[in-house]
Motif scaffolding. Sequence first.
Motif, short mmCIF file in Angstrom:
data_model
loop_
_atom_site.label_atom_id
_atom_site.label_comp_id
_atom_site.label_asym_id
_atom_site.label_seq_id
_atom_site.Cartn_x
_atom_site.Cartn_y
_atom_site.Cartn_z
N ASP A 1 0.94 7.81 -6.05
CA ASP A 1 -0.38 8.20 -5.55
C ASP A 1 -0.48 9.69 -5.29
O ASP A 1 -1.54 10.30 -5.48
CB ASP A 1 -0.70 7.45 -4.25
CG ASP A 1 -1.10 6.01 -4.50
OD1 ASP A 1 -1.13 5.60 -5.67
OD2 ASP A 1 -1.36 5.29 -3.52
N MET B 1 6.26 3.54 -7.15
CA MET B 1 5.94 3.22 -5.76
C MET B 1 4.87 4.21 -5.26
O MET B 1 4.86 5.38 -5.64
CB MET B 1 7.20 3.26 -4.90
CG MET B 1 8.15 2.11 -5.21
SD MET B 1 9.87 2.35 -4.65
CE MET B 1 9.65 2.45 -2.88
N LYS B 2 3.99 3.72 -4.39
CA LYS B 2 2.82 4.52 -4.01
C LYS B 2 3.18 5.84 -3.32
O LYS B 2 2.42 6.81 -3.40
CB LYS B 2 1.89 3.68 -3.13
CG LYS B 2 1.18 2.56 -3.88
CD LYS B 2 0.23 1.80 -2.98
CE LYS B 2 -0.49 0.69 -3.74
NZ LYS B 2 -1.36 1.21 -4.81
N VAL C 1 7.32 3.28 7.87
CA VAL C 1 6.41 3.10 6.73
C VAL C 1 7.22 2.62 5.54
O VAL C 1 8.33 3.10 5.29
CB VAL C 1 5.70 4.42 6.38
CG1 VAL C 1 4.85 4.28 5.12
CG2 VAL C 1 4.83 4.88 7.55
N ASP C 2 6.68 1.68 4.80
CA ASP C 2 7.28 1.17 3.57
C ASP C 2 6.87 2.08 2.42
O ASP C 2 5.68 2.22 2.13
CB ASP C 2 6.80 -0.26 3.32
CG ASP C 2 7.46 -0.91 2.10
OD1 ASP C 2 8.03 -0.18 1.27
OD2 ASP C 2 7.37 -2.14 1.97
N SER C 3 7.84 2.72 1.75
CA SER C 3 7.51 3.68 0.70
C SER C 3 6.92 3.03 -0.55
O SER C 3 6.47 3.73 -1.45
CB SER C 3 8.75 4.51 0.33
OG SER C 3 9.85 3.68 0.01
N HIS C 4 6.89 1.70 -0.59
CA HIS C 4 6.13 1.04 -1.65
C HIS C 4 4.64 1.29 -1.47
O HIS C 4 3.87 1.22 -2.43
CB HIS C 4 6.38 -0.48 -1.64
CG HIS C 4 7.74 -0.88 -2.10
ND1 HIS C 4 8.83 -0.91 -1.26
CD2 HIS C 4 8.19 -1.25 -3.32
CE1 HIS C 4 9.90 -1.29 -1.94
NE2 HIS C 4 9.54 -1.51 -3.19
N TYR C 5 4.24 1.59 -0.22
CA TYR C 5 2.81 1.70 0.08
C TYR C 5 2.40 3.04 0.67
O TYR C 5 1.22 3.38 0.67
CB TYR C 5 2.42 0.59 1.06
CG TYR C 5 2.81 -0.78 0.57
CD1 TYR C 5 2.16 -1.36 -0.52
CD2 TYR C 5 3.85 -1.48 1.17
CE1 TYR C 5 2.54 -2.61 -0.99
CE2 TYR C 5 4.22 -2.74 0.70
CZ TYR C 5 3.57 -3.30 -0.38
OH TYR C 5 3.95 -4.52 -0.86
N GLY C 6 3.33 3.81 1.20
CA GLY C 6 3.00 5.10 1.79
C GLY C 6 4.21 6.00 1.80
O GLY C 6 5.28 5.64 1.32
N LYS D 1 -3.73 12.45 -4.36
CA LYS D 1 -4.47 11.31 -3.84
C LYS D 1 -5.70 11.75 -3.06
O LYS D 1 -6.81 11.24 -3.27
CB LYS D 1 -3.56 10.47 -2.94
CG LYS D 1 -4.22 9.29 -2.27
CD LYS D 1 -3.23 8.57 -1.36
CE LYS D 1 -3.90 7.41 -0.64
NZ LYS D 1 -2.93 6.72 0.28
#
Length: 650
Positions: free
Chosen positions: A330, A325-326, A234-239, A288
């Motif tokens: 989030d 970063m999300k 998972v890319d920590s920019h998104y999750g 979130k």
Amino acid sequence: MNKKIWAPAGIAFSLALSTLGGVTSAREFAEKKTVPDVQTIVENMSIEEKVGQMLMPDFRNWQEQGESKATGFIDMNSEVASIIEKYHLGGVILFAENVVDTEQTVRLTDGLQNASKDLPLFITIDQEGGIVTRLQTGTNLPGNMALGATRNKNYAYQSGEIIGKELSSLGINVNFGPAVDVNNNPGNPVIGVRSFSSDPDLVSKLGIETIKGLQSQNMIATTKHFPGHGDTAVDSHYGLPLVSHNKERLRSIELVPFQKAIDAGVDMMMTAHVQFPAFDDTTYISKKDGQEIMVPATLSQKVITGLLREEMGFEGVVVTDALNMKAIADNFGQEDAVVLALKSGVDIALMPAQVNSLQMEKNITSVFDAVKEAVESGEIPLDQVNRSVTRILELKVKREILKPGKVAADTPIDKKILRALQVVGNKNHLKKERKIAEDAITLLKNEDKTLPFKPKKNENILVLAPFADQVESMSRSINELVDQNRIKKVQVTGMSFSEKSFTSEVARLIDEADYVITGSYIVKNDPAVNDGVIDDSIQDSSKWATAFPRAAMKYAQKKDKRFVLMSVRNPYDVANFEEAKAVMAVYGFKGYSNGRYRQPNIPAGIATIFGESKPRGTLPVDIPSVTKPSESLYKFGYGLDIKSGKPIKK
């Protein structure tokens, strides 16, 4: 008796006269290179000044009053200056939007430093080399995995040295690199070629040399992403990624390069927004969705203070990865994330709040006030804050950012610009860049001596690649070989995969070609596999990155065209092309745009295809089979000699 000799505005800075040998002027003080008394500075700082040192926002874009929208912040203005001064900021991070050319960048960094009336700033940037570069006029270099393919310590040192020289000349004093993540997950969507290797010892060896090269130019080097982002899907920019390995495995693989970098004296460490339950399984309720989630390393006291500080012995500065970063924003919210990060033991909160106009200043105000309140209430102990600020200032002293005698140390802006123009992207740097890239090229298959291509006059060469800038890089490189009389005059046709499907038009172009070069850019292998065979009958539009080059390969080879597959990103994607007769990895996907090659990798690959350089690289990772995932298609250390066809031994 104490006498004030020199001080940043608003900070009492006293030293005993006896330690200065009777020096009384600021200029003489500077010439003696007397070290600033950090302890005295910290003792005389207000809580506000201390909090400011621990915050590092970006001003990537800025919307000035009266303007309709935010644009790249490239010219210093009074609005940004007022924020730097008001919140006593310790540093800022720059992005590509901020550094569009050399002279402009020097003027911007000079303006940023002049805005900091108390203490000089950390001016930071992500100039890793390879696919993560920010300078739009600098030397990009082939990147870490290309260095891994060379196995060459000198190349790693040279890469760090070049980056250090260029950044330093621009007024940038911190590089957020090198990444020393061990990329042992072929499906990793965010690290990949940013890693030197899947082997922790090779990562350590090349990482340490890169650090030494950076530090040779007095550039602050930063290892990232602690405790390791290499085995994530998972890319920590998104999750929010999770690494579930036990402590023994983590200590033997992921932590090895970080420990060796610490032992070698790295200046700074950047955290990862990744969950490591082996070290900390504390849970929080996500803002979130209300679900229970495990704390990521960035916010974990057990990871930052317990593991990194106490167990591994790191005494330098710890900076978070971007808190916008999300994975963080989030789940934890702006203010809580910053407070939790600082409580965990990090020294600097990177990108703690979005501020791209005076109207958005309220975001940094809110974070600043939340941290100040946490310090005043004891939630973040004051002695911990003092230790962080001391580490920050000591590093600024060590790398000569904070030094006495500002007048004596200043250089006229015109001289700074002239120096930078001589350094950034100069011919010597570009020559070294090209040599490293060529020696990294890894030949994996060459059946029937497909390579090198030796076209006759006016024969047709078709170039296919996912994106237009890659097509341009390949086409331009071929035409340059023609112009230099290194190959005969040929006709070059280029096409990107813009339509994402193999059409009759593509078939016609292959029919008319004598040679076909196809680039493959696949972040994560995901072909349709049935009964151990890649099923080309399934034309799923989401799998175009695999389907198109496979279709081109099959059609070209069916028509007896000389065909080569060039992997331009993560080398794992070559497993999708087992049937190809010629396959190579170049480890870098950036092409030609805005009047320059944005990476040397593709041109180096073209030089190899036409026999103008020899591929000397060997794989720095294992490449698993797509059709038999438990087996290796190409093993770590594999690479062919183009002349003999035998494996290279290193």
